[in-house]
Design an enzyme around this catalytic site. Structure first.
Site, PDB file in Angstrom:
ATOM      1  CE  LYS A 160      -3.673   0.137   2.542  1.00 56.01           C
ATOM      2  NZ  LYS A 160      -4.592   0.119   3.706  1.00 56.01           N
ATOM      3  CD  GLU A 277     -12.051   4.458   5.547  1.00 52.75           C
ATOM      4  OE1 GLU A 277     -11.912   3.392   4.924  1.00 52.75           O
ATOM      5  OE2 GLU A 277     -12.431   5.511   5.029  1.00 52.75           O
ATOM      6  CG  ASN A 292     -10.368   8.507   4.972  1.00 58.27           C
ATOM      7  OD1 ASN A 292      -9.249   8.538   4.490  1.00 58.27           O
ATOM      8  ND2 ASN A 292     -11.211   7.526   4.741  1.00 58.27           N
ATOM      9  NE  ARG A 294     -11.184  12.148   2.194  1.00 59.65           N
ATOM     10  CZ  ARG A 294     -12.001  11.129   1.969  1.00 59.65           C
ATOM     11  NH1 ARG A 294     -13.306  11.264   2.189  1.00 59.65           N
ATOM     12  NH2 ARG A 294     -11.554   9.962   1.534  1.00 59.65           N
TER      13      ARG A 294
END
Length: 451
Positions: A160, A277, A292, A294
């Protein structure tokens, strides 16, 4: 009294329209920006003022930090809302906004920076007691070190990008030979997508569920959760169906995790909207994936089941309001909500399908909400993400929410471009989805049966 004098929305399409509606509800004047491709976009009609910011390519317009700051200064705004995507998780941009004396409507730049680098975020989560799966640090350019890292984690592994998101550059590897190829490919994709070649390894969880936790904090460090969303139905690691609450999840299991996440972020001093997440393995264990910093594309499903306007809450929190004045002290769940992302793309191969919308008539029905930035006659250009609309259903039960969403999608009249509604309906109608047996490979399996 308005909490802002004027707010610039540094985005386009459906999210710009969503933020502009919240500003209008709060009585706050607004500035909408547009590129050459968006000169006649429907969202512009919602703004108090509009400003042209450059050519159709994102780097000439929505990613042009200096141009956005110049417009903000000329319009005398005191707030900038970044929406999602583009500059919403760019710590340098957030810092420049605040250096100009303008409020960045999102987490503080330090939080965007801390959570934006995936390996640092994983380390921070581990240090604060959140469950984190096996993984490596940033990989060096040394084959032996890379192979040893994979051996310590155990195959299969997932490569990743450390500075990325949106599923870009995520590649599995089941053997050492596959691993070295995947590392080089992922690094190249990361460099193109994020201007950063750094990659790392995670243990590859087979057929996991993707569960995310919505949080909101204030400038004093108080944090609450607004329950979870299941975002397991994905294609190319990108979500296409999301729902709240998560199906087939024991509340006795999920509630302690929700409380732990909120308490942890409160101790850390997190200060605005965010989403933690997690991956849930077939063993039922949760593992921290990323955070995240946002507003999320799927925020609407949380709004439907909690009654909380997340954009208004985000605006007020960023302006200094305390959490108790922004959301209920004890948020509750009401019914079930589900969102389908309608894309201009081939419904079987998921390739983008740009073109002119010769027909575009969203559905109108009880329990259905549609978020879009398009209208009939508009062009779907290759310059931006081909998301046409988000169709959200809300009903007393999950089964009713599924049926309402299927009916709405079938009533959505779209012509001129290919779209993924046939795939969405097939997934929603599948025995697995109806039973709540969701995982990140479900969409691929169902679509394969369509051939």
């Amino acid at each position: 009294m308005a909490i802002y004098h004027k707010v610039l929305v540094a985005n386009r399409g459906a999210v710009a329209a969503r933020v502009l509606r919240a500003l209008n509800t709060l009585g706050i004047p607004s500035v909408a920006v547009y590129s050459d491709a968006d000169r006649d976009a429907p969202y512009l009609a919602l703004a108090t003022e509009t400003a042209h910011i450059g050519g159709a390519p994102s780097r000439e317009s929505y990613l042009n930090q200096q141009r956005l700051l110049d417009v903000a200064r000329d319009a005398h705004v005191d707030g900038i809302h970044p929406g999602y995507g583009f500059l919403s998780e760019n710590a340098a941009f957030a810092a420049r906004v605040e250096a100009d004396g303008i409020r960045f409507i999102g987490p503080s730049p330090r939080w965007i920076d801390a959570m934006g680098h995936k390996t640092r975020a994983r380390q921070m989560a581990r240090e604060h007691g959140l469950p984190v799966g096996r993984g490596s640090g940033v990989l060096p350019a040394d084959r032996d070190v890379i192979l040893r890292a994979a051996e310590q984690i155990g195959y299969p592994v997932l490569v990743k990008p450390a500075a990325g998101g949106g599923g870009i550059g995520m590649l599995p590897a089941h053997t050492p030979d596959e691993l070295m190829v995947a590392v080089e490919r992922a690094a190249s994709m990361a460099e193109r997508g994020f201007a950063n070649r750094e990659v790392y390894l995670e243990s590859l969880v087979e057929r996991p569920r993707h569960v995310e936790i919505q949080v909101l904090g204030d400038r004093s460090g108080a944090v609450t959760h607004l329950f979870e969303r299941d975002c397991s139905v994905q294609r190319r690691h990108q979500k296409i169906i999301e729902e709240a609450p998560g199906p087939a999840l024991s509340r006795a299991v999920i509630h302690p995790l929700l409380d732990q996440v909120a308490a942890t972020l409160g101790r850390m001093g997190y200060d605005n909207i965010g989403t933690v997440e997690m991956l849930m393995g077939q063993d039922g264990d949760f593992r921290f994936l990323e955070m995240n910093t946002r507003l999320q594309v799927e925020h609407g499903v949380t709004e439907e089941v909690t009654g909380v306007d997340l954009v208004a809450a985000q605006l007020r929190s960023a302006a200094g309001a305390s959490l108790g004045d922004v959301v209920p002290a004890a948020p509750t769940l009401s019914g079930h909500a589900m969102q389908a992302r309608v894309y201009a793309e081939d419904p079987k191969r998921f390739y983008p399908s740009p073109g002119r919308l010769t027909a575009f008539a969203p559905p109108h029905a009880p329990g259905i909400r549609v978020e879009t930035g398009y209208a009939s006659g508009r062009d779907v250009t290759p310059h931006y993400d081909p998301l046409l609309a988000k169709v959200i259903s809300h009903a007393p039960t999950r089964a009713e929410a599924i049926d309402r969403l299927i009916d709405a999608l079938r009533a959505f009249d779209i012509a001129g471009v290919k779209h993924n509604i046939p795939a969405l309906v097939a997934i929603l109608n599948s025995d697995e989805f109806r039973a709540g047996d969701v995982h990140t490979g479900l969409a691929t399996e169902v679509v394969a049966r369509m051939h």
